[in-house]
Design an enzyme around this catalytic site. Structure first.
Site, PDB file in Angstrom:
ATOM      1  N   SER A 686     -13.237   3.753   4.730  1.00 39.06           N
ATOM      2  CA  SER A 686     -12.084   3.138   5.402  1.00 39.06           C
ATOM      3  C   SER A 686     -11.142   4.162   6.032  1.00 39.06           C
ATOM      4  O   SER A 686     -10.245   3.775   6.775  1.00 39.06           O
ATOM      5  CB  SER A 686     -11.308   2.263   4.412  1.00 39.06           C
ATOM      6  N   LYS A 729      -3.631  -2.110   0.362  1.00 38.79           N
ATOM      7  CA  LYS A 729      -3.288  -1.108   1.379  1.00 38.79           C
ATOM      8  C   LYS A 729      -1.981  -1.469   2.092  1.00 38.79           C
ATOM      9  O   LYS A 729      -1.137  -0.598   2.333  1.00 38.79           O
ATOM     10  CB  LYS A 729      -4.426  -0.988   2.386  1.00 38.79           C
TER      11      LYS A 729
END
Length: 787
Positions: A686, A729
């Site tokens: 990611s 996140k």
């Protein structure tokens, strides 16, 4: 010094290598095999082999000492000659030695690797061959013959050797060596200097040993007689039972078997289980009640007839009641609550619905385990729990076969019997932490348990009959899916439980944790006020987790401190917790957000990472230097993250013209990519677009906006692929004060499921390609604005 041994002259040197022995005493004229494994013993043996092949053997006072000193040894021992040395596969040495003569240590010399001694010959004094010596020798030999006859561990050949021995001293040494005596007793015999005393002492010791052996023989005879009597009774009882069966007389001595039969009639067993139970009861009737096999059969029937065959509890059908109970126990967790309500709706439409198999996946502390107990209470079912963390034995699931001593059913059957119901809520905790070794793979055994098409015929190795598990509501918990086999994942309905947001933790603390802790810590009589601003400071500065366990510990710490103050000053019962005294109560703040700066920086981009404890800010730094076109990656990066960096660099090299970079921009320059903090392991794809952005910034010398964070996987063609953990996140980004986030467009469906409270105040840029990322990051005035 020159001595004569077996008609052979042997020169005894002044200094001899020392070999300390454990649990053995060496006598002259005897040949012994020794095993040497300690390094100093091996070194001493090698020294002796180089010289006269003579060593001094003495016994340790305590065998447990690995490196004995002079004080740990008996000073009287035997000078021995080495006859043969053989090296064993395990590195030890097998040595054959022959005792030559008694000796005493006169001086102990410690060298670097082993010890040497200066010996003083310890010659036995035989005296004249008077009739008393002869009489003592004959008495000793006679007693030794009785001793050998009673002790079966000594070979009879030794008696033949004694009859051919005329030397009384050798006779005494031979008997002393072969008698099975304690080391201290043998050492005492070795140290006797006068032959008369040696023979007399040996005769007394043998007399005592003979008496002990006769007592042992008597006890052994009694035991054998008792066993024979028991076997005879068993045979006669079998004959008596056969006679009664021939006469047609009922045997009223099987009350236990009759009790099992009565219990069987009351239970709703399956046909297979009923036949098995009848078969075992018939076996029990024919067995001796005190035989070992009868005990095994009784234990089996206890388990088989103790299972809750056909016993089902009735589910609570009122939707409002179920919802109220679930909401009272847990805040949020809408997905599992919704799934339970759906199951209740199905049960109202059909009674043949199979129990669902749900897997709650989420970080520690979000309530995965406790929600299982809450679901059981809401449905009004029994609750059973089995922790799978560290389980490595398949028998924990399927049980042990009855051929093993002490065998019992597996934990599935044990838990159902304890619950007393065939449709409990069964929680399999930590399913991602199952191990596997030579005893089998428990995860493979769970494939049948967690398959609705198979678990209605589950067979435990101990019960050996099918048991229906289809009515059980199985719940499993895991922190991640990585440790779970794909076949097992396929059998479960995965429900992800994300970490709590700050406002959710605040509500949990006010409505759940504080009332619970007041009761547990006994401070309900005190008035301790904790404002929302104080709780939010504790959440942000003293905890960094997805769940609320650390938050609960911090609030408990505050309550304990005020409880102490109340005990010291009884009159005071009102306390107010303020932000200003948090440092005094909890210490300095434990967590500080990473400083990312406000000004744009060349070669630095802000990524977002997911961890098992929540989300984190992930700065990516790139530095260029003269070199040989190497890519250097640091920061304790995993393989996937390293591959993402290589993919990002390959994309830049293949699209250098489009990115307006020189054709040889990469030539003679080393690229160093570093992701702090260096001690924390990092992995996953990611961070791909963050690494790409930092690399482009370094090569083009264009600064990157520091008020924007990004997450997404990059491909060689520049596509931005979806990633997971967006909830955690985004929380990390908001905590760091970042208001703009670049994320993959393919994550749009995941973003729609996120709470509105989380998305408030965030500007999301959903991108599909790397070109869109560069336009956003480098601003309207950047060189990629028109692309």
């Amino acid at each position: 010094m020159l001595i004569v041994h077996n008609s052979e002259e042997i020169e005894i040197p002044s200094n001899l290598p020392l070999l300390p022995l454990r649990d053995v005493v060496i006598f002259p004229h005897m040949v012994y095999p020794l095993l040497l494994g300690r390094q100093f013993s091996i070194d001493a043996l090698q020294e002796a082999m180089v010289k006269e092949k003579l060593v001094f053997l003495c016994t340790q006072k305590r065998s447990s000492i690995e490196e004995p000193k002079e004080s740990d040894l008996y000073h009287v021992g035997t000078i021995a000659r080495i006859l043969q040395v053989m090296k064993l596969p395990n590195g030890m040495l097998k040595v054959l030695v022959e005792g030559v003569m008694r000796a005493r240590i006169s001086k102990y010399i410690q060298s670097e690797n082993f010890a040497m001694i200066r010996s003083e010959l310890f010659t036995p004094i035989s005296g004249k061959q008077v009739p008393e010596i002869e009489a003592l020798a004959r008495l000793m030999v006679s007693r030794f013959e009785d001793y050998v006859r009673l002790n079966r561990r000594i070979p009879d050949e030794i008696l033949l050797y004694l009859s051919n021995t005329e030397d009384h001293q050798r006779l005494a040494d031979t008997v002393s060596a072969h008698a099975l005596l304690k080391v201290t007793v043998k050492q005492k015999l070795l140290e006797v200097r006068y032959l008369r005393s040696h023979l007399k002492l040996l005769a007394e010791i043998l007399k005592s040993e003979i008496e002990i052996l006769r007592i042992e023989e008597k006890i052994d005879g009694n035991v054998r007689e008792s066993l024979s009597k028991s076997q005879r009774e068993f045979y006669l009882q079998h004959q008596l039972r056969a006679i009664k069966e021939e006469l047609g007389q009922a045997d009223d001595s099987n009350a236990e078997a009759d009790a099992f039969t009565e219990k069987l009639k009351k239970l709703r067993l399956s046909d297979q289980a009923k036949e098995k139970a009848k078969e075992e009861i018939d076996r029990l009737r024919k067995m001796h009640p005190f035989s070992a096999e009868a005990t095994v059969v009784r234990s089996y029937l206890d388990w088989l007839l103790g299972m809750p065959w056909g016993i089902l509890t009735k589910d609570r059908s009122n939707f409002k009641e179920v919802t109220a109970i679930l909401d009272a126990d847990h805040y949020g967790l809408e997905k599992p609550k919704k799934r339970i309500r759906e199951h209740l709706a199905v049960l109202q439409l059909t009674s043949a619905a199979k129990g669902p198999i749900l897997c709650f996946v989420g970080p520690p502390g979000v309530g995965k385990t406790s929600v299982g107990r809450s679901i059981a209470g809401a449905l009004d079912r029994k609750f059973a729990r089995m922790s799978l963390g560290g389980v490595r034995d398949e028998a924990e699931i399927r049980g042990h076969r009855r051929t093993y001593i002490g065998s019992i059913p597996g934990r599935i059957i044990q838990s159902l019997k304890k619950a007393g119901s065939s449709n409990p809520v069964f929680l399999l905790d930590e399913v991602d932490k199952i191990g596997a070794d030579f005893r089998g793979d428990p995860a493979a055994a769970l494939l049948e348990v967690l398959d609705p098409e198979q678990n209605n015929t589950f067979v435990d190795h101990f019960l050996e009959v099918e048991y229906d598990l289809s009515n059980v509501l199985f719940l499993t918990t895991a922190n991640t899916l990585h440790g779970i086999p794909p076949a097992l994942i396929d059998r479960m309905e995965i429900i992800h439980l994300p970490g709590y947001l700050d406002f959710e933790k605040l509500e949990i603390a006010k409505n759940y944790l504080i009332p619970k802790l007041r009761l547990e810590l006994g401070v309900e009589k005190l008035t301790i006020s904790i404002g929302d601003d104080v709780l939010m400071s504790i959440i942000r500065d003293y905890t960094r987790e997805s769940g609320v366990r650390e938050l609960e510990r911090q609030i408990a710490s505050i309550f304990r401190k005020y409880a102490e103050k109340h005990v010291l000053a009884r009159k005071r019962k009102v306390f107010a917790v303020k932000k200003s005294n948090l440092t005094k109560l909890l210490g300095a703040p434990k967590f500080k957000d990473m400083e990312i700066g406000k000004k744009p920086v060349i070669g630095r981009a802000v990524g977002l990472a997911w961890t098992s404890h929540g989300g984190e800010i992930l700065p990516v730094e790139v530095s260029l230097m003269d070199g040989s076109s190497k890519l250097i990656l640091t920061g304790k990066l995993g393989d996937v993250l390293k591959e993402s960096a290589n993919a990002a660099l390959s994309y830049i090299r293949s699209n250098s013209k489009k990115l307006k970079l020189k054709a040889d921009f990469y030539k003679d320059r080393d690229v160093h990519v570093h992701i702090p903090e260096g001690a924390v392991p990092k992995d996953g794809p990611s961070a791909g677009i963050a690494i790409l952005t930092a690399l482009i910034s370094a090569f083009s010398e264009m600064p990157v906006r520091s008020d924007i964070a990004m997450t997404g996987e990059i491909t060689l063609k520049g596509e931005v692929l979806p990633v997971g953990g967006l909830n955690e996140k985004f929380i990390a980004a908001k905590r760091a004060g970042i208001t703009e986030i670049i994320c993959p467009r393919k994550n749009d469906t995941d973003i729609r499921e996120l709470p509105k409270e989380l998305l408030n105040g965030l500007k999301l840029h959903k991108v599909k390609t790397a070109s869109e990322v560069t336009k956003i990051v480098f601003g309207k005035n950047g060189r990629y604005a028109k692309d």
